[in-house]
Write a protein that holds these residues in place. Structure first.
Motif, PDB file in Angstrom:
ATOM      1  N   ASN A   1       0.903  -1.257  -0.043  1.00  0.00           N
ATOM      2  CA  ASN A   1       0.142  -0.070   0.211  1.00  0.00           C
ATOM      3  C   ASN A   1       0.782   1.278   0.019  1.00  0.00           C
ATOM      4  OD1 ASN A   1      -2.693  -1.329   0.289  1.00  0.00           O
ATOM      5  ND2 ASN A   1      -1.628  -1.814   2.282  1.00  0.00           N
ATOM      6  N   GLY A   2       0.542   2.193  -0.603  1.00  0.00           N
ATOM      7  CA  GLY A   2       1.321   3.360  -0.715  1.00  0.00           C
ATOM      8  C   GLY A   2       0.499   4.798  -0.759  1.00  0.00           C
ATOM      9  N   LEU A   3       0.940   5.819  -0.388  1.00  0.00           N
ATOM     10  CA  LEU A   3       0.182   7.156  -0.426  1.00  0.00           C
ATOM     11  C   LEU A   3       1.155   8.151  -0.923  1.00  0.00           C
ATOM     12  CD1 LEU A   3      -2.234   8.899   0.044  1.00  0.00           C
ATOM     13  CD2 LEU A   3      -1.579   8.992   2.409  1.00  0.00           C
ATOM     14  N   ASN A   4       1.049   8.837  -1.853  1.00  0.00           N
ATOM     15  CA  ASN A   4       1.673  10.274  -2.382  1.00  0.00           C
ATOM     16  C   ASN A   4       0.867  11.378  -2.237  1.00  0.00           C
ATOM     17  OD1 ASN A   4       3.644   8.182  -2.774  1.00  0.00           O
ATOM     18  ND2 ASN A   4       3.456   8.322  -4.950  1.00  0.00           N
ATOM     19  N   PHE A   5       1.451  12.369  -1.585  1.00  0.00           N
ATOM     20  CA  PHE A   5       0.753  13.655  -1.483  1.00  0.00           C
ATOM     21  C   PHE A   5       1.733  14.739  -2.033  1.00  0.00           C
ATOM     22  CE2 PHE A   5      -0.945  17.347   0.638  1.00  0.00           C
ATOM     23  CZ  PHE A   5      -1.911  17.777   0.049  1.00  0.00           C
ATOM     24  N   GLY A   6       1.089  15.541  -2.734  1.00  0.00           N
ATOM     25  CA  GLY A   6       2.185  16.688  -3.160  1.00  0.00           C
ATOM     26  C   GLY A   6       1.644  18.266  -3.384  1.00  0.00           C
ATOM     27  N   MET A   7       2.582  19.041  -3.352  1.00  0.00           N
ATOM     28  CA  MET A   7       2.266  20.387  -3.725  1.00  0.00           C
ATOM     29  C   MET A   7       3.423  21.106  -4.241  1.00  0.00           C
ATOM     30  SD  MET A   7       1.759  23.408  -0.397  1.00  0.00           S
ATOM     31  CE  MET A   7       3.526  23.166  -0.082  1.00  0.00           C
ATOM     32  N   LYS A   8       3.129  22.077  -5.125  1.00  0.00           N
ATOM     33  CA  LYS A   8       3.611  22.592  -5.780  1.00  0.00           C
ATOM     34  C   LYS A   8       3.764  24.373  -5.992  1.00  0.00           C
ATOM     35  CE  LYS A   8       5.251  23.544 -11.029  1.00  0.00           C
ATOM     36  NZ  LYS A   8       5.303  23.178 -12.279  1.00  0.00           N
ATOM     37  N   LYS A   9       4.782  24.951  -5.641  1.00  0.00           N
ATOM     38  CA  LYS A   9       4.677  26.527  -5.545  1.00  0.00           C
ATOM     39  C   LYS A   9       5.940  27.158  -6.561  1.00  0.00           C
ATOM     40  CE  LYS A   9       1.447  26.897  -2.506  1.00  0.00           C
ATOM     41  NZ  LYS A   9      -0.017  27.411  -3.027  1.00  0.00           N
ATOM     42  N   GLU A  10       5.456  27.581  -7.534  1.00  0.00           N
ATOM     43  CA  GLU A  10       6.436  28.173  -8.580  1.00  0.00           C
ATOM     44  C   GLU A  10       7.659  27.337  -9.086  1.00  0.00           C
ATOM     45  OE1 GLU A  10       7.215  32.024  -7.387  1.00  0.00           O
ATOM     46  OE2 GLU A  10       5.004  32.677  -7.870  1.00  0.00           O
ATOM     47  N   THR A  11       9.015  27.516  -8.507  1.00  0.00           N
ATOM     48  CA  THR A  11      10.071  26.812  -8.509  1.00  0.00           C
ATOM     49  C   THR A  11      10.533  25.929  -7.299  1.00  0.00           C
ATOM     50  OG1 THR A  11      11.271  28.315  -7.568  1.00  0.00           O
ATOM     51  CG2 THR A  11      11.032  28.841  -9.733  1.00  0.00           C
ATOM     52  N   PHE A  12       9.315  25.595  -6.492  1.00  0.00           N
ATOM     53  CA  PHE A  12       9.596  24.842  -5.340  1.00  0.00           C
ATOM     54  C   PHE A  12       8.563  23.855  -5.260  1.00  0.00           C
ATOM     55  CE2 PHE A  12       9.425  23.975  -0.688  1.00  0.00           C
ATOM     56  CZ  PHE A  12      10.936  23.624  -0.700  1.00  0.00           C
ATOM     57  N   VAL A  13       9.047  22.374  -5.267  1.00  0.00           N
ATOM     58  CA  VAL A  13       8.164  21.284  -5.091  1.00  0.00           C
ATOM     59  C   VAL A  13       8.681  20.567  -3.798  1.00  0.00           C
ATOM     60  CG1 VAL A  13       7.376  19.307  -6.217  1.00  0.00           C
ATOM     61  CG2 VAL A  13       7.854  21.268  -7.595  1.00  0.00           C
ATOM     62  N   LEU A  14       7.400  20.135  -2.943  1.00  0.00           N
ATOM     63  CA  LEU A  14       7.897  19.163  -2.074  1.00  0.00           C
ATOM     64  C   LEU A  14       7.110  17.865  -2.383  1.00  0.00           C
ATOM     65  CD1 LEU A  14       7.152  22.303   0.453  1.00  0.00           C
ATOM     66  CD2 LEU A  14       8.929  20.204   1.062  1.00  0.00           C
ATOM     67  N   ASN A  15       7.682  16.835  -1.731  1.00  0.00           N
ATOM     68  CA  ASN A  15       7.321  15.521  -2.288  1.00  0.00           C
ATOM     69  C   ASN A  15       7.202  14.736  -0.996  1.00  0.00           C
ATOM     70  OD1 ASN A  15       7.917  16.007  -4.846  1.00  0.00           O
ATOM     71  ND2 ASN A  15       9.879  15.648  -4.389  1.00  0.00           N
ATOM     72  N   SER A  16       5.983  13.830  -0.797  1.00  0.00           N
ATOM     73  CA  SER A  16       5.627  12.888   0.280  1.00  0.00           C
ATOM     74  C   SER A  16       5.433  11.716  -0.264  1.00  0.00           C
ATOM     75  CB  SER A  16       4.733  13.586   1.033  1.00  0.00           C
ATOM     76  OG  SER A  16       4.414  12.438   2.508  1.00  0.00           O
ATOM     77  N   THR A  17       5.950  10.494   0.175  1.00  0.00           N
ATOM     78  CA  THR A  17       5.763   9.240  -0.302  1.00  0.00           C
ATOM     79  C   THR A  17       5.699   8.389   1.042  1.00  0.00           C
ATOM     80  OG1 THR A  17       6.555   9.517  -2.565  1.00  0.00           O
ATOM     81  CG2 THR A  17       6.460   7.298  -1.789  1.00  0.00           C
ATOM     82  N   THR A  18       4.658   7.502   1.150  1.00  0.00           N
ATOM     83  CA  THR A  18       4.813   6.537   2.561  1.00  0.00           C
ATOM     84  C   THR A  18       4.253   5.175   1.852  1.00  0.00           C
ATOM     85  OG1 THR A  18       4.192   8.229   3.996  1.00  0.00           O
ATOM     86  CG2 THR A  18       3.718   5.880   4.423  1.00  0.00           C
ATOM     87  N   SER A  19       4.875   4.436   2.115  1.00  0.00           N
ATOM     88  CA  SER A  19       4.590   2.964   1.811  1.00  0.00           C
ATOM     89  C   SER A  19       4.741   1.897   2.801  1.00  0.00           C
ATOM     90  CB  SER A  19       5.370   2.391   0.399  1.00  0.00           C
ATOM     91  OG  SER A  19       6.592   2.400   0.873  1.00  0.00           O
ATOM     92  N   TRP A  20       3.709   0.779   2.664  1.00  0.00           N
ATOM     93  CA  TRP A  20       3.864  -0.239   3.736  1.00  0.00           C
ATOM     94  C   TRP A  20       3.725  -1.514   2.971  1.00  0.00           C
ATOM     95  CZ3 TRP A  20      -0.821  -2.424   6.611  1.00  0.00           C
ATOM     96  CH2 TRP A  20      -0.342  -3.499   7.665  1.00  0.00           C
ATOM     97  N   LEU A  21       4.602  -2.543   3.075  1.00  0.00           N
ATOM     98  CA  LEU A  21       4.617  -3.931   2.618  1.00  0.00           C
ATOM     99  C   LEU A  21       4.304  -4.992   3.611  1.00  0.00           C
ATOM    100  CD1 LEU A  21       5.121  -5.433  -0.077  1.00  0.00           C
ATOM    101  CD2 LEU A  21       7.145  -5.540   0.356  1.00  0.00           C
ATOM    102  N   TYR A  22       3.435  -5.520   3.595  1.00  0.00           N
ATOM    103  CA  TYR A  22       3.092  -6.648   4.523  1.00  0.00           C
ATOM    104  C   TYR A  22       2.658  -8.222   3.672  1.00  0.00           C
ATOM    105  CZ  TYR A  22       1.137  -8.869   8.810  1.00  0.00           C
ATOM    106  OH  TYR A  22       0.697  -9.878   9.729  1.00  0.00           O
ATOM    107  N   GLY A  23       3.569  -9.104   4.477  1.00  0.00           N
ATOM    108  CA  GLY A  23       3.002 -10.391   3.773  1.00  0.00           C
ATOM    109  C   GLY A  23       3.216 -11.603   4.634  1.00  0.00           C
ATOM    110  N   LYS A  24       2.643 -12.776   4.532  1.00  0.00           N
ATOM    111  CA  LYS A  24       2.859 -13.927   5.263  1.00  0.00           C
ATOM    112  C   LYS A  24       2.998 -15.041   4.232  1.00  0.00           C
ATOM    113  CE  LYS A  24       0.772 -13.008   9.730  1.00  0.00           C
ATOM    114  NZ  LYS A  24      -0.259 -13.325  10.886  1.00  0.00           N
ATOM    115  N   GLN A  25       3.670 -16.074   4.872  1.00  0.00           N
ATOM    116  CA  GLN A  25       3.757 -17.235   4.170  1.00  0.00           C
ATOM    117  C   GLN A  25       3.716 -18.557   5.019  1.00  0.00           C
ATOM    118  OE1 GLN A  25       7.244 -17.565   1.267  1.00  0.00           O
ATOM    119  NE2 GLN A  25       6.655 -19.742   0.954  1.00  0.00           N
ATOM    120  N   ASN A  26       2.650 -19.306   4.836  1.00  0.00           N
ATOM    121  CA  ASN A  26       2.242 -20.316   5.836  1.00  0.00           C
ATOM    122  C   ASN A  26       2.064 -19.862   7.281  1.00  0.00           C
ATOM    123  OD1 ASN A  26       2.154 -22.208   3.567  1.00  0.00           O
ATOM    124  ND2 ASN A  26       4.348 -22.729   3.874  1.00  0.00           N
ATOM    125  N   LYS A  27       1.640 -18.687   7.506  1.00  0.00           N
ATOM    126  CA  LYS A  27       1.161 -18.265   8.549  1.00  0.00           C
ATOM    127  C   LYS A  27       2.384 -17.615   9.290  1.00  0.00           C
ATOM    128  CE  LYS A  27      -2.834 -21.229   9.798  1.00  0.00           C
ATOM    129  NZ  LYS A  27      -3.431 -22.001  11.023  1.00  0.00           N
TER     130      LYS A  27
END
Length: 239
Positions: A50-76
């Motif tokens: 699962n991932g979530l990106n959120f962004g904002m741009k102001k003229e010559t300046f850009v800020l980036n935010s990225t969050t991700s979560w990887l979760y898994g199981k194999q045979n419990k």
């Protein structure tokens, strides 16, 4: 230094953002949920990314935010419980096609045996190709790394951070995105990190896509790596 980096990380959270915009667009949000399931008579495995990106741009300046979560199981048994959050900015001032960047990145990874990792630093980037349908960028810089491993070792080091990033849009239907890092320690021999992510999306509507993602990560100090292929949906909105 740790308190300063955590303070900087908190401040950047207030300004979190992303990077591809039209001239009239100031905000962008991308939500993705992909996964895979395998079940046989005696084997069961699943993986969620699962991932979530959120962004904002102001003229010559850009800020980036990225969050991700990887979760898994194999045979419990737990196979993945990996979390990553990155906040970075791009400053587009100076020679054409060049820009300055800075970031703060926090990681924890069950599969890589990484308890905690905090990266912070900056550098310079150059865009070989930069238009609305095609983007190729190479960047380099220096990061401060403060980490603790599951086995109990804690350390800090300076790393060189080399990144190749690209984006292609084919006939307004197919998107191909990639972000690939090589991060070597200056002082710790054999200590390097590889992070590689490639995503292909097929647009069903302007704001929804079928998505496949291939991710590879290696933390050489622990001798651990993971390779994950997932598929699912992403929701993409500019406003």
């Amino acid at each position: 230094m740790k308190k300063f980096l955590l303070f900087l990380f908190t401040i950047l959270c207030y300004f979190s953002a992303n990077a591809q915009y039209s001239d009239s667009t100031n905000y962008h949000i991308l939500l993705s949920s992909t996964g895979s399931i395998n079940r046989t008579n005696d084997q069961r495995a699943y993986l969620l990314n699962n991932g979530l990106n959120f962004g904002m741009k102001k003229e010559t300046f850009v800020l980036n935010s990225t969050t991700s979560w990887l979760y898994g199981k194999q045979n419990k048994s737990l196979s993945n419980n990996d979390f990553s959050s990155t906040l970075n900015f791009n400053l587009f001032k100076g020679p054409p096609h060049f820009y300055y960047w800075g970031l703060v990145n926090y990681n924890t990874s069950y599969s890589l045996k990484l308890k905690n990792q905090l990266l912070a630093g900056g550098g310079i980037a150059y865009s070989f190709l930069d238009d609305s349908n095609a983007y190729i960028n190479l960047s380099n810089g220096v990061l401060f790394d403060q980490s603790s491993l599951v086995v109990g070792e804690s350390y800090n080091t300076l790393r060189n951070s080399l990144r190749l990033q690209f984006h292609f849009l084919v006939k307004d239907i197919l998107t191909i995105d990639g972000s690939h890092f090589l991060q070597n320690s200056f002082s710790r021999r054999g200590d390097y990190i590889i992070r590689s992510s490639t995503t292909i999306g097929l647009k069903l509507r302007k704001w929804i896509s079928l998505t496949t993602a291939l991710n590879y990560n290696r933390l050489n100090i622990t001798g651990r790596e993971n390779l994950n292929f997932t598929y699912g949906l992403s929701l993409d909105k500019y406003f």
